[in-house]
Design a protein around this motif. Sequence first.
Motif, short mmCIF file in Angstrom:
data_model
loop_
_atom_site.label_atom_id
_atom_site.label_comp_id
_atom_site.label_asym_id
_atom_site.label_seq_id
_atom_site.Cartn_x
_atom_site.Cartn_y
_atom_site.Cartn_z
N LYS A 241 0.82 -1.21 0.00
CA LYS A 241 0.00 0.00 0.00
C LYS A 241 0.85 1.26 0.00
O LYS A 241 0.40 2.32 -0.44
N SER A 242 2.06 1.13 0.51
CA SER A 242 2.98 2.27 0.51
C SER A 242 4.40 1.75 0.47
O SER A 242 4.67 0.57 0.76
N ILE A 243 5.31 2.62 0.08
CA ILE A 243 6.72 2.26 0.02
C ILE A 243 7.53 3.31 0.79
O ILE A 243 6.99 4.36 1.18
N PHE A 244 8.83 3.03 1.01
CA PHE A 244 9.66 3.92 1.82
C PHE A 244 10.66 4.67 0.96
O PHE A 244 11.06 4.21 -0.12
N THR A 245 11.06 5.82 1.47
CA THR A 245 12.11 6.59 0.82
C THR A 245 13.44 5.86 0.92
O THR A 245 13.63 4.97 1.76
N ASP A 246 14.33 6.23 0.02
CA ASP A 246 15.72 5.74 0.04
C ASP A 246 15.83 4.23 -0.10
O ASP A 246 16.81 3.62 0.34
N LYS A 286 11.26 0.44 -14.15
CA LYS A 286 11.44 -0.79 -14.91
C LYS A 286 10.25 -1.71 -14.69
O LYS A 286 9.61 -1.69 -13.62
N TYR A 287 9.98 -2.53 -15.69
CA TYR A 287 8.88 -3.49 -15.59
C TYR A 287 9.36 -4.86 -16.03
O TYR A 287 10.03 -5.00 -17.06
N SER A 288 9.03 -5.87 -15.23
CA SER A 288 9.42 -7.24 -15.55
C SER A 288 8.19 -8.02 -16.00
O SER A 288 7.22 -8.16 -15.24
N TYR A 289 8.23 -8.52 -17.24
CA TYR A 289 7.12 -9.31 -17.76
C TYR A 289 7.05 -10.70 -17.12
O TYR A 289 5.98 -11.30 -17.06
N LEU A 290 8.17 -11.18 -16.62
CA LEU A 290 8.23 -12.54 -16.11
C LEU A 290 7.37 -12.72 -14.86
O LEU A 290 6.62 -13.68 -14.73
N ASP A 291 7.49 -11.78 -13.92
CA ASP A 291 6.72 -11.91 -12.68
C ASP A 291 5.81 -10.72 -12.44
O ASP A 291 5.32 -10.50 -11.33
N ASN A 292 5.56 -9.93 -13.49
CA ASN A 292 4.59 -8.82 -13.42
C ASN A 292 4.93 -7.85 -12.28
O ASN A 292 4.10 -7.56 -11.41
N THR A 293 6.17 -7.35 -12.30
CA THR A 293 6.61 -6.45 -11.23
C THR A 293 7.08 -5.12 -11.81
O THR A 293 7.60 -5.04 -12.92
N VAL A 294 6.90 -4.09 -11.00
CA VAL A 294 7.39 -2.74 -11.31
C VAL A 294 8.53 -2.43 -10.35
O VAL A 294 8.39 -2.60 -9.13
N ILE A 295 9.64 -1.99 -10.89
CA ILE A 295 10.82 -1.68 -10.08
C ILE A 295 11.04 -0.17 -10.11
O ILE A 295 11.25 0.42 -11.18
N LEU A 296 10.97 0.45 -8.92
CA LEU A 296 11.09 1.90 -8.80
C LEU A 296 12.41 2.27 -8.14
O LEU A 296 12.79 1.70 -7.11
N GLU A 297 13.10 3.25 -8.71
CA GLU A 297 14.31 3.78 -8.09
C GLU A 297 13.95 4.54 -6.82
O GLU A 297 12.81 4.98 -6.65
N PRO A 298 14.89 4.71 -5.88
CA PRO A 298 14.57 5.33 -4.57
C PRO A 298 13.99 6.74 -4.70
O PRO A 298 14.38 7.53 -5.56
N PHE A 299 13.03 7.05 -3.81
CA PHE A 299 12.48 8.40 -3.68
C PHE A 299 13.16 9.08 -2.51
O PHE A 299 13.40 8.47 -1.46
N GLY A 300 13.47 10.35 -2.67
CA GLY A 300 14.13 11.09 -1.61
C GLY A 300 13.16 11.72 -0.63
O GLY A 300 13.52 11.99 0.52
N GLU A 301 11.93 11.98 -1.05
CA GLU A 301 10.96 12.65 -0.20
C GLU A 301 9.67 11.84 -0.16
O GLU A 301 9.31 11.14 -1.13
N SER A 302 8.98 11.95 0.97
CA SER A 302 7.70 11.27 1.10
C SER A 302 6.62 12.05 0.34
O SER A 302 6.83 13.18 -0.08
N GLY A 303 5.47 11.41 0.15
CA GLY A 303 4.37 12.08 -0.55
C GLY A 303 3.60 11.10 -1.42
O GLY A 303 3.83 9.89 -1.40
N SER A 304 2.68 11.66 -2.20
CA SER A 304 1.87 10.87 -3.11
C SER A 304 2.32 11.19 -4.54
O SER A 304 2.35 12.36 -4.94
N TYR A 305 2.65 10.15 -5.29
CA TYR A 305 3.16 10.32 -6.65
C TYR A 305 2.21 9.65 -7.66
O TYR A 305 1.57 8.65 -7.34
N VAL A 326 4.47 7.27 -0.79
CA VAL A 326 5.84 7.09 -0.30
C VAL A 326 5.93 7.62 1.12
O VAL A 326 5.58 8.78 1.38
N LYS A 327 6.36 6.78 2.04
CA LYS A 327 6.53 7.16 3.44
C LYS A 327 8.01 7.30 3.77
O LYS A 327 8.87 6.67 3.14
N ASN A 328 8.29 8.13 4.76
CA ASN A 328 9.68 8.27 5.20
C ASN A 328 10.19 6.96 5.78
O ASN A 328 9.48 6.26 6.51
#
Length: 423
Positions: A241-246, A286-305, A326-328
Amino acid sequence: MAKKILILLSVLFMSIFVFGKLHNIYIGYNYDFLYYNQSFKSINGHYLYIGYNSGNIPLKIQLGTQNNLQFSGLISTFAKLGKFSLEPYLKYNNDFSIGIMINYSNFYFNYTLNKNNNQIFGVGLNIPVIKFGKDIVSYIESPDYIYNIAGEKVNIRLTAKAQNDVAENVDIFYSINNKDIVYIGKTNQFGEIYLKLPKIYESGKYKINIYAGNKAKKMKTIILKVQPSKVTNISFDFDKKSIFTDNQNILHIRNIKVYDKFSNEIKNYKIKFIKFKVLGDYKEVKYSYLDNTVILEPFGESGSYDLYYEVNVNGKYINGIKKIVVKNNPKNISNIKIDIEYLGREKSSGLFKIKIPEIYFLNSEKEYINSFFVYYNNKKVDIKNNIFKVPLNENFPQNIIFKVDINYYNYSKTIKKVLTITN
């Protein structure tokens, strides 16, 4: 002349006696407008007659008069071709002639050839005016199963059948899923009527019950399967439901649902995600077709994107926005601020107020933490509206020691807070 009339009347009543009850008597009008004998000439021929349709066999008999009130008679048979019927006939007015009619509903186009090879073209109209008895409907002919697309029109041809023939001029009703019974109308001379259902927007299976004669006599049930229309939009979730910074975050796509424009879910689909992009950020996704995953590079600040996506579903390209929260990161906590205020005495207890704890992070952001507990003498105190009370002794000044448990996602910490009470 009298003999000819007598012969035609005899045929009329013999057919009634042999082939059943008096089925249908009608008044007919025929207008001849074109005459051909080596060249075309316009004519003005009017014919008015009383007709009889045997019903059980393809036989019609007409007796009437033409312009100058001269006797006219006709015997015909017919063959049905869908909504049309072909009706070859033998006609008498002054002399015998043969011809053919092309009928549609109560109207017809007429072609006559007499013994002198003269050709006459005309149009006509049959209007039923008298009907003795009622047709008893034995069954209804129609498809048993009908497939339709949500939001599209449904027209069902119904044919009412008597024991040996079609049942005309019969009242037909219908209901959907045993709800209100609705009147359709009366069957035509071919026993037909078209059921035009209201547009159905929700996919699923429906029971169309058909009634004949009266609402109590159910003749048939048609199964209508309404299928979703074309793909319009999709929805899906991530496993978090949410991810963390850094952190580099891996999100698994799940709960994919595909819908048409009426919000009907489409079960059978082929889907392929084409593109992901964080709006307002040049961060690589990035997106992986093999396991249907989205790979996001780190966020520096919290918030809604806003995560923009493009997808191909059943050959149609669809785009949309998915919110990323994105949570701290707990590992970046730099300080926790806890403030407890003494409000005064209440009998033998002291009243205290705790402010909502604040957590500070290395990126200079702060958050208020609602998940916390206060302990006094190793017992959890009851907090209402951030106010609580604990027992006090009569010796002042005295030190009151509280322990506050702070919980932030997978981070927890106990902080000791000491207050000196003077009175």
